[in-house]
Design a protein around this motif. Structure first.
Motif, PDB file in Angstrom:
ATOM      1  N   VAL A  88      29.583  25.727  46.709  1.00 23.90           N
ATOM      2  CA  VAL A  88      28.774  24.591  46.291  1.00 23.90           C
ATOM      3  C   VAL A  88      29.559  23.844  45.208  1.00 23.90           C
ATOM      4  N   THR A  89      29.069  22.677  44.864  1.00 21.70           N
ATOM      5  CA  THR A  89      29.743  21.814  43.906  1.00 21.70           C
ATOM      6  C   THR A  89      30.114  22.561  42.626  1.00 21.70           C
ATOM      7  N   GLY A  90      31.362  22.386  42.207  1.00 20.75           N
ATOM      8  CA  GLY A  90      31.847  23.028  40.992  1.00 20.75           C
ATOM      9  C   GLY A  90      32.556  24.343  41.221  1.00 20.75           C
ATOM     10  N   ASP A  91      32.487  24.894  42.443  1.00 18.95           N
ATOM     11  CA  ASP A  91      33.168  26.152  42.751  1.00 18.95           C
ATOM     12  C   ASP A  91      34.648  25.904  43.023  1.00 18.95           C
ATOM     13  N   THR A  92      35.411  26.993  43.044  1.00 19.29           N
ATOM     14  CA  THR A  92      36.842  26.937  43.335  1.00 19.29           C
ATOM     15  C   THR A  92      37.193  27.990  44.365  1.00 19.29           C
ATOM     16  N   ILE A  93      37.983  27.596  45.348  1.00 18.32           N
ATOM     17  CA  ILE A  93      38.569  28.543  46.293  1.00 18.32           C
ATOM     18  C   ILE A  93      40.021  28.747  45.881  1.00 18.32           C
ATOM     19  N   VAL A  94      40.381  29.985  45.553  1.00 20.75           N
ATOM     20  CA  VAL A  94      41.743  30.338  45.145  1.00 20.75           C
ATOM     21  C   VAL A  94      42.404  31.054  46.317  1.00 20.75           C
ATOM     22  N   LEU A  95      43.501  30.479  46.810  1.00 20.28           N
ATOM     23  CA  LEU A  95      44.144  30.972  48.024  1.00 20.28           C
ATOM     24  C   LEU A  95      45.389  31.775  47.690  1.00 20.28           C
ATOM     25  N   ARG A  96      45.458  33.001  48.248  1.00 22.14           N
ATOM     26  CA  ARG A  96      46.686  33.766  48.154  1.00 22.14           C
ATOM     27  C   ARG A  96      47.742  33.145  49.067  1.00 22.14           C
ATOM     28  N   GLY A  97      48.985  33.449  48.784  1.00 24.57           N
ATOM     29  CA  GLY A  97      50.060  32.893  49.583  1.00 24.57           C
ATOM     30  C   GLY A  97      50.063  33.437  50.997  1.00 24.57           C
ATOM     31  N   GLY A  98      50.751  32.723  51.889  1.00 30.72           N
ATOM     32  CA  GLY A  98      50.837  33.130  53.280  1.00 30.72           C
ATOM     33  C   GLY A  98      50.395  32.025  54.213  1.00 30.72           C
ATOM     34  N   THR A  99      50.364  32.353  55.504  1.00 32.41           N
ATOM     35  CA  THR A  99      50.052  31.367  56.533  1.00 32.41           C
ATOM     36  C   THR A  99      48.632  31.547  57.026  1.00 32.41           C
ATOM     37  N   TYR A 100      47.874  30.456  56.968  1.00 34.11           N
ATOM     38  CA  TYR A 100      46.504  30.425  57.474  1.00 34.11           C
ATOM     39  C   TYR A 100      46.508  29.630  58.774  1.00 34.11           C
ATOM     40  N   ARG A 101      46.443  30.300  59.887  1.00 27.85           N
ATOM     41  CA  ARG A 101      46.394  29.600  61.176  1.00 27.85           C
ATOM     42  C   ARG A 101      44.929  29.331  61.497  1.00 27.85           C
ATOM     43  N   TYR A 116      46.688  30.723  44.236  1.00 24.68           N
ATOM     44  CA  TYR A 116      46.658  31.719  43.160  1.00 24.68           C
ATOM     45  C   TYR A 116      48.006  31.671  42.457  1.00 24.68           C
ATOM     46  N   ARG A 117      47.986  31.247  41.226  1.00 23.38           N
ATOM     47  CA  ARG A 117      49.176  31.119  40.390  1.00 23.38           C
ATOM     48  C   ARG A 117      50.277  30.339  41.134  1.00 23.38           C
ATOM     49  N   ASP A 118      51.470  30.920  41.333  1.00 23.60           N
ATOM     50  CA  ASP A 118      52.560  30.173  41.957  1.00 23.60           C
ATOM     51  C   ASP A 118      52.767  30.551  43.415  1.00 23.60           C
ATOM     52  N   GLU A 119      51.770  31.154  44.039  1.00 21.98           N
ATOM     53  CA  GLU A 119      51.906  31.515  45.449  1.00 21.98           C
ATOM     54  C   GLU A 119      51.797  30.272  46.329  1.00 21.98           C
ATOM     55  N   ARG A 120      52.194  30.403  47.597  1.00 20.33           N
ATOM     56  CA  ARG A 120      52.338  29.233  48.474  1.00 20.33           C
ATOM     57  C   ARG A 120      51.483  29.393  49.738  1.00 20.33           C
ATOM     58  N   PRO A 121      50.248  28.960  49.699  1.00 16.81           N
ATOM     59  CA  PRO A 121      49.416  28.982  50.915  1.00 16.81           C
ATOM     60  C   PRO A 121      49.807  27.843  51.858  1.00 16.81           C
ATOM     61  N   VAL A 122      49.913  28.150  53.140  1.00 18.02           N
ATOM     62  CA  VAL A 122      50.283  27.166  54.152  1.00 18.02           C
ATOM     63  C   VAL A 122      49.242  27.198  55.263  1.00 18.02           C
ATOM     64  N   PHE A 123      48.599  26.053  55.520  1.00 19.01           N
ATOM     65  CA  PHE A 123      47.678  25.925  56.642  1.00 19.01           C
ATOM     66  C   PHE A 123      48.464  25.423  57.849  1.00 19.01           C
ATOM     67  N   LYS A 124      48.368  26.136  58.951  1.00 16.31           N
ATOM     68  CA  LYS A 124      49.056  25.727  60.179  1.00 16.31           C
ATOM     69  C   LYS A 124      48.043  25.522  61.294  1.00 16.31           C
ATOM     70  N   GLY A 125      48.252  24.416  62.037  1.00 16.41           N
ATOM     71  CA  GLY A 125      47.370  24.115  63.154  1.00 16.41           C
ATOM     72  C   GLY A 125      47.876  24.635  64.476  1.00 16.41           C
ATOM     73  N   THR A 126      48.877  25.507  64.444  1.00 18.78           N
ATOM     74  CA  THR A 126      49.442  26.076  65.670  1.00 18.78           C
ATOM     75  C   THR A 126      49.129  27.560  65.769  1.00 18.78           C
ATOM     76  N   ARG A 127      49.266  28.074  66.969  1.00 20.31           N
ATOM     77  CA  ARG A 127      49.331  29.513  67.211  1.00 20.31           C
ATOM     78  C   ARG A 127      50.693  29.832  67.817  1.00 20.31           C
ATOM     79  N   VAL A 128      51.091  31.094  67.706  1.00 16.63           N
ATOM     80  CA  VAL A 128      52.364  31.531  68.273  1.00 16.63           C
ATOM     81  C   VAL A 128      52.185  31.791  69.763  1.00 16.63           C
ATOM     82  N   ALA A 129      53.071  31.219  70.556  1.00 19.79           N
ATOM     83  CA  ALA A 129      53.065  31.441  72.008  1.00 19.79           C
ATOM     84  C   ALA A 129      54.074  32.539  72.326  1.00 19.79           C
ATOM     85  N   SER A 130      53.594  33.672  72.806  1.00 17.95           N
ATOM     86  CA  SER A 130      54.468  34.828  73.014  1.00 17.95           C
ATOM     87  C   SER A 130      54.561  35.284  74.460  1.00 17.95           C
ATOM     88  N   GLU A 131      53.675  34.796  75.323  1.00 20.46           N
ATOM     89  CA  GLU A 131      53.677  35.215  76.725  1.00 20.46           C
ATOM     90  C   GLU A 131      54.256  34.099  77.583  1.00 20.46           C
TER      91      GLU A 131
END
Length: 621
Positions: A88-101, A116-131
């Motif tokens: 809700v308004t005024g809250d904070t989401i703190v993201l750990r580093g890594g890839t968020y697909r 979170y501090r100097d970590e690097r969260p990355v949002f990706k709109g892809t999935r890995v194609a392995s088959e």
């Protein structure tokens, strides 16, 4: 964070001839403003460590978080999807580093998202194609369920552009191999190692490179974060925009961020910019979501735009917008907006034609939008910053604009101050079209001509309907100023440096000039020959134009440029160093004198002195 020199190192078109431009310095001391423009940075995201706030509820999230965890403890993070639903308004989401697909996240509360501090969260709109299934002739395919077929918007003219841009380029899917984007092709027989093909009927993606031991990613989401202006997760909208700091969004089909106005966000085949529709008082739009802020954010490889931003009080600062489709930053129907110290590069990466691309589009009755001290670079297939349709009282100051089609474009709008910018190697540095009261002061143009023009376009029978009605009418497109600028042409650049144009059909009805304020400018050309120095309209001539090879001829015919200076056919160093993008004057060229700086230019630039030499960066200390 890279300096301006590092950022621009890759962009060196025509550099050898740029270097020889200029005049021998006369060795006379040069007065300088309070500081030079642009600032020199830092531009783009600045690395920093983010403290966990002490106010509001904090939700810790991680790529491997647990959905039913509360997220109240760093050691027990929840998922981003779960946290978004709870805040809700005024809250904070703190993201750990890594890839968020992930994607399709909906939020309607005024919260903060940060690392979170100097970590690097990355949002990706892809999935890995392995088959993958190997076919003949070096082709592989995989079954894929999240596809994003699309088509051109209704105003795209197939009869004009269909032979230049294949329709499959308008689909929004993207394929990456080891982080490199592939380019869509029309069938599986023309892939090569750099192409992909999609069979939408059967749901297959084809590539021409062996996927073994390669990271192949295919789009799975068409948006990362959607900020509706209506109820979401059982909560009404608080009308406050989110604050997003230090995050990266990449590889999304269509767009990464979408901030709604009154009109719900549209799909890829619908017009996204008709909000408001027709002429609207600024008090009646831009109020649904106010105060969105992006700082130190990266958005890259979005199939169409980095983000649609609607709502007053938007701030985008120290962010990187890179490798986008039709637009990078798209501001719509918003007032009191600030874009500063961003790097905006490589728009229209698929080279679509007939789509009017712009790295930054300010659209549809946006008031008081300030674009200040940004790098707009490396756009050989795109315009730079375009204020388009009904905008009022903009400020474009202290920016470095290089390698675009049109660096700064002001169309069907009223009132803008363009000051202290450096334009390098643009097909046009500035274009003012069908607008009123554009005031252009103390800019430096290198191989970047200026065009100020008007035509008969009106809302009557216009291809875009009501759009022309939002700006000045045909007989109001005047009141411009062009003062204290430095226009330079290097060896081999022979285009006219300043043009005022209108069609001959309007010559009998529009007889007043577009401006009576052209003065104190310097025109420096390495070559003596070439196109006329200045083109002027309207005049009583068959084509409504007069062409002037010399500044003296222009002055005599118009009474303008009484303090202008022409420097033709000279060699030497006009600028400190073109290679390092140092555009301070190397010294005071012969005949160049200080000219008055308009008060509104001083305000936009932060200059204290009432006079300065022409150009954006008159001299070093």
């Amino acid at each position: 964070m890279p300096s301006i020199h590092c950022v621009l190192r890759a962009h060196r078109r025509r550099l050898s001839r740029l270097f020889v431009l200029g005049l021998l310095a006369a060795g006379v001391a040069v007065a300088v403003p309070a500081f030079a423009q642009p600032s020199g940075g830092p531009y783009g995201p600045v690395a920093r460590s983010y403290e966990v706030p002490g106010q509001g509820t904090v939700y810790y999230v991680a790529p491997d978080g647990t959905a039913n965890a509360t997220g109240a403890e760093l050691a027990r993070p929840t998922t981003i999807e779960s946290a978004i639903a709870r805040v809700v308004t005024g809250d904070t989401i703190v993201l750990r580093g890594g890839t968020y697909r992930t994607g399709g996240l909906q939020l309607n509360q005024g919260i903060t998202l940060q690392p979170y501090r100097d970590e690097r969260p990355v949002f990706k709109g892809t999935r890995v194609a392995s088959e993958w299934e190997e076919l003949r002739d070096g082709v592989w395919r995989t079954k894929w369920t999240t596809l994003f077929p699309a088509q051109p918007l209704a105003w795209w003219r197939r009869e004009r552009e269909g032979m230049r841009t294949p329709l499959h380029r308008f689909n929004n899917d993207m394929v990456f191999v080891d982080g490199k984007p592939l380019l869509s092709q029309g069938w599986a027989g023309e892939l090569g190692e750099d192409g992909y093909y999609i069979d939408y009927e059967q749901g297959y993606v084809y590539i021409g490179v062996d996927p073994a031991d390669r990271l192949v990613e295919i789009t799975a989401h068409d948006i990362a974060l959607h900020r509706p202006s209506r109820e979401v997760h059982g909560k009404p909208s608080d009308r406050k925009g989110p604050t997003i700091r230090g995050l990266t969004f990449t590889q999304y089909a269509f767009r990464a961020i979408d901030i709604e106005g009154k009109k719900p966000s549209t799909g890829p085949n619908e017009e996204p910019t008709d909000d408001p529709v027709d002429v609207s008082d600024p008090a009646d739009h831009g109020k649904e979501v106010v105060g969105t802020t992006l700082e130190n954010v990266t958005i890259s490889f979005t199939s169409r735009v980095a983000g649609y931003f609607r709502g007053d009080g938007l701030v985008i600062r120290n962010s990187l917008i890179s490798d986008t489709g039709t637009e990078g930053i798209y501001v719509i129907g918003s007032s009191d907006v600030l874009l500063e110290r961003n790097i905006i590069r490589r728009n229209n990466i698929e080279q679509l034609t007939g789509y009017y691309p712009a790295a930054v589009k300010i659209f549809n009755q946006s008031y008081r939008v300030t674009v200040r001290d940004n790098l707009v670079i490396d756009h050989p297939h795109s315009n730079g910053v375009w204020y388009d349709v009904g905008n009022v009282d903009g400020v474009f100051a202290n920016n470095h604009v290089e390698g675009t089609l049109i660096g700064f474009f002001f169309e069907i709008s009223r009132g803008v101050v363009v000051a202290g910018n450096v334009f390098v190697d643009n097909e046009q540095g500035v274009r003012i079209l069908n607008s009123a009261d554009a005031r252009i002061y103390h800019n430096t143009f290198l191989d970047s001509p200026v065009l100020i023009d008007r035509n008969e376009r009106s809302a009557q029978g216009d291809h875009f309907g009501w759009h022309p009605r939002t700006g000045p009418d045909v007989d109001e497109r005047e009141g411009h100023a062009f003062e204290g600028n430095l226009l330079a042409a290097s060896a081999g650049f022979d285009a006219s440096l300043l043009r005022f144009e209108q069609p001959a059909a309007l010559c009998d009805t529009l007889r007043r000039p577009m401006t009576t304020r052209v003065d104190g400018n310097v025109y420096a050309r390495a070559d003596e020959d070439g196109e006329p120095l200045i083109v002027w309209s309207p005049v009583a001539a068959k084509d409504c134009e007069a062409r002037f090879a010399t500044l003296q001829g222009f002055r005599k015919a118009t009474g303008l440029e009484t303090r202008g200076v022409s420097l033709q056919g000279h060699a030497g160093a006009l600028f400190r160093s073109v290679e390092l993008r140092r555009f301070e004057l190397a010294g005071r060229p012969p005949g160049m004198e200080e000219v008055a700086v308009a008060p509104e230019a001083r305000e936009a630039l932060g200059w204290q002195a009432e006079t300065a030499l022409p150009g954006a960066v008159p001299a070093p200390d």
